[in-house]
Write a protein that holds these residues in place. Structure first.
Motif, short mmCIF file in Angstrom:
data_model
loop_
_atom_site.label_atom_id
_atom_site.label_comp_id
_atom_site.label_asym_id
_atom_site.label_seq_id
_atom_site.Cartn_x
_atom_site.Cartn_y
_atom_site.Cartn_z
N ALA A 103 13.62 -4.54 10.37
CA ALA A 103 12.25 -4.63 10.89
C ALA A 103 11.38 -3.51 10.32
CB ALA A 103 12.26 -4.57 12.42
N LEU A 104 11.92 -2.29 10.26
CA LEU A 104 11.15 -1.17 9.71
C LEU A 104 10.90 -1.36 8.21
CD1 LEU A 104 12.81 1.80 11.61
CD2 LEU A 104 10.37 1.18 11.69
N ASN A 105 11.90 -1.83 7.48
CA ASN A 105 11.70 -2.11 6.06
C ASN A 105 10.56 -3.10 5.85
OD1 ASN A 105 13.67 -0.50 4.70
ND2 ASN A 105 15.27 -1.95 5.25
N THR A 106 10.54 -4.15 6.66
CA THR A 106 9.49 -5.18 6.53
C THR A 106 8.12 -4.60 6.86
OG1 THR A 106 11.07 -6.93 7.05
CG2 THR A 106 8.73 -7.44 7.39
N ARG A 107 8.01 -3.88 7.98
CA ARG A 107 6.72 -3.28 8.36
C ARG A 107 6.24 -2.30 7.30
NH1 ARG A 107 7.46 -0.26 13.62
NH2 ARG A 107 5.44 0.59 13.06
N TYR A 108 7.15 -1.49 6.80
CA TYR A 108 6.79 -0.48 5.81
C TYR A 108 6.28 -1.14 4.52
CZ TYR A 108 7.07 3.77 3.05
OH TYR A 108 6.75 4.85 2.27
N ARG A 109 7.03 -2.12 4.01
CA ARG A 109 6.62 -2.82 2.78
C ARG A 109 5.27 -3.50 2.96
NH1 ARG A 109 9.41 -3.88 -1.74
NH2 ARG A 109 11.57 -3.29 -1.83
N GLU A 110 5.05 -4.11 4.12
CA GLU A 110 3.77 -4.77 4.38
C GLU A 110 2.63 -3.76 4.40
OE1 GLU A 110 4.43 -6.95 8.01
OE2 GLU A 110 5.49 -8.57 6.96
N ARG A 111 2.87 -2.59 4.94
CA ARG A 111 1.83 -1.57 5.04
C ARG A 111 1.54 -0.89 3.71
NH1 ARG A 111 -1.39 1.72 7.66
NH2 ARG A 111 -1.16 3.98 7.62
N PHE A 112 2.59 -0.57 2.94
CA PHE A 112 2.41 0.26 1.75
C PHE A 112 2.60 -0.48 0.42
CE2 PHE A 112 3.72 3.27 5.09
CZ PHE A 112 2.55 4.02 5.14
N GLY A 113 3.26 -1.61 0.42
CA GLY A 113 3.46 -2.35 -0.81
C GLY A 113 4.62 -1.86 -1.66
N PHE A 114 5.46 -1.03 -1.08
CA PHE A 114 6.67 -0.54 -1.75
C PHE A 114 7.69 -0.17 -0.70
CE2 PHE A 114 3.53 2.98 -1.71
CZ PHE A 114 4.19 3.95 -0.97
N PRO A 115 8.96 -0.02 -1.10
CA PRO A 115 10.00 0.28 -0.12
C PRO A 115 9.94 1.72 0.37
CG PRO A 115 10.95 0.24 -2.30
CD PRO A 115 9.51 -0.20 -2.45
N PHE A 116 10.48 1.93 1.55
CA PHE A 116 10.63 3.26 2.12
C PHE A 116 11.63 4.03 1.28
CE2 PHE A 116 12.94 6.06 5.14
CZ PHE A 116 11.88 6.84 5.59
N ILE A 117 11.21 5.19 0.77
CA ILE A 117 12.08 6.02 -0.07
C ILE A 117 12.49 7.25 0.72
CG2 ILE A 117 12.33 7.27 -2.25
CD1 ILE A 117 11.77 4.31 -2.68
N PHE A 118 13.78 7.46 0.79
CA PHE A 118 14.33 8.63 1.49
C PHE A 118 15.60 9.03 0.76
CE2 PHE A 118 16.70 10.98 4.64
CZ PHE A 118 15.73 11.64 5.39
#
Length: 165
Positions: A103-118
Motif C-alpha cells: 500500500a505504501l509503495n503504491t501511494r508513494y509511486r502515485e505521489r512522486f512518480g518513482f519508487p521509494f528509495i531507502f
C-alpha cells in the motif's frame, strides 16, 4: 574484494563489468565514475560515483531512481537488491506487513512518480516503515533530493562490499 590499486589498473570494460551494476540498471554511472581514475582510495571512488549521479541531468537521475525496485516486492530483483532487502528482513514479512509495504509503495509511486528509495543495509523493517511514513508527506522536490541521497548511500554500501579500504 579488490584493492584500489587493482581497481585503478582495470581496463575500462573490466571496470564496467565489475562496477556497472552498482547503480541499479544504470551502468552509465560507473562509466562516468571511471573517468576520475586513478582514485586516491575507496572514499574517492565512492565520491566519483556520487559525483557522476549529481552531475547528470534530471532525466538521467530520474531514470536511475525509477530503475530501483519497490521495497518488499516479490518482483525479480538484482542480486544486490535481493541481498540488501533480505538483510533488512523484507523477504520474510508477515502478510499484514507485506500488505502495508504494498500500500505504501503504491501511494508513494502515485505521489512522486518513482519508487521509494531507502538504503536498507543495516536497517530494520520497522525503521524502513517509519521512514516511509515520514517521507510520503514530503514536497516532491525534497523527496527527489532525498531519493538521490539514498542512491548515493546505496553506492557507498555496494562499493564498500567490493573494494577494500
Amino acid at each position: 574484494m579488490n584493492g584500489i590499486e587493482q581497481v585503478n589498473a582495470m581496463p575500462p570494460q573490466e571496470f564496467l563489468a565489475a562496477f556497472g551494476d552498482v547503480a541499479e540498471h544504470s551502468p552509465w554511472v560507473a562509466r562516468e565514475a571511471a573517468s576520475f581514475r586513478p582514485f586516491a582510495g575507496r572514499e574517492a571512488m565512492i565520491a566519483s560515483f556520487a559525483h557522476a549521479l549529481r552531475a547528470a541531468n534530471r532525466d538521467a537521475q530520474l531514470n536511475l531512481i525509477r530503475a530501483h525496485p519497490d521495497l518488499a516486492t516479490r518482483a525479480k530483483l538484482t542480486q544486490d537488491s535481493s541481498k540488501e532487502q533480505a538483510g533488512a528482513g523484507l523477504d520474510s514479512l508477515s502478510p499484514d506487513e507485506f500488505a502495508r509495504f504494498t500500500a505504501l509503495n503504491t501511494r508513494y509511486r502515485e505521489r512522486f512518480g518513482f519508487p521509494f528509495i531507502f538504503a536498507v543495509k543495516g536497517a530494520t523493517r520497522h525503521m524502513i516503515l517509519e521512514s516511509f511514513e515520514a517521507r510520503i508527506g514530503n514536497a516532491p522536490e525534497k523527496e527527489f533530493e532525498t531519493a538521490l541521497e539514498q542512491v548515493c548511500r546505496i553506492f557507498r554500501f555496494r562499493l564498500e562490499d567490493r573494494v577494500s579500504p
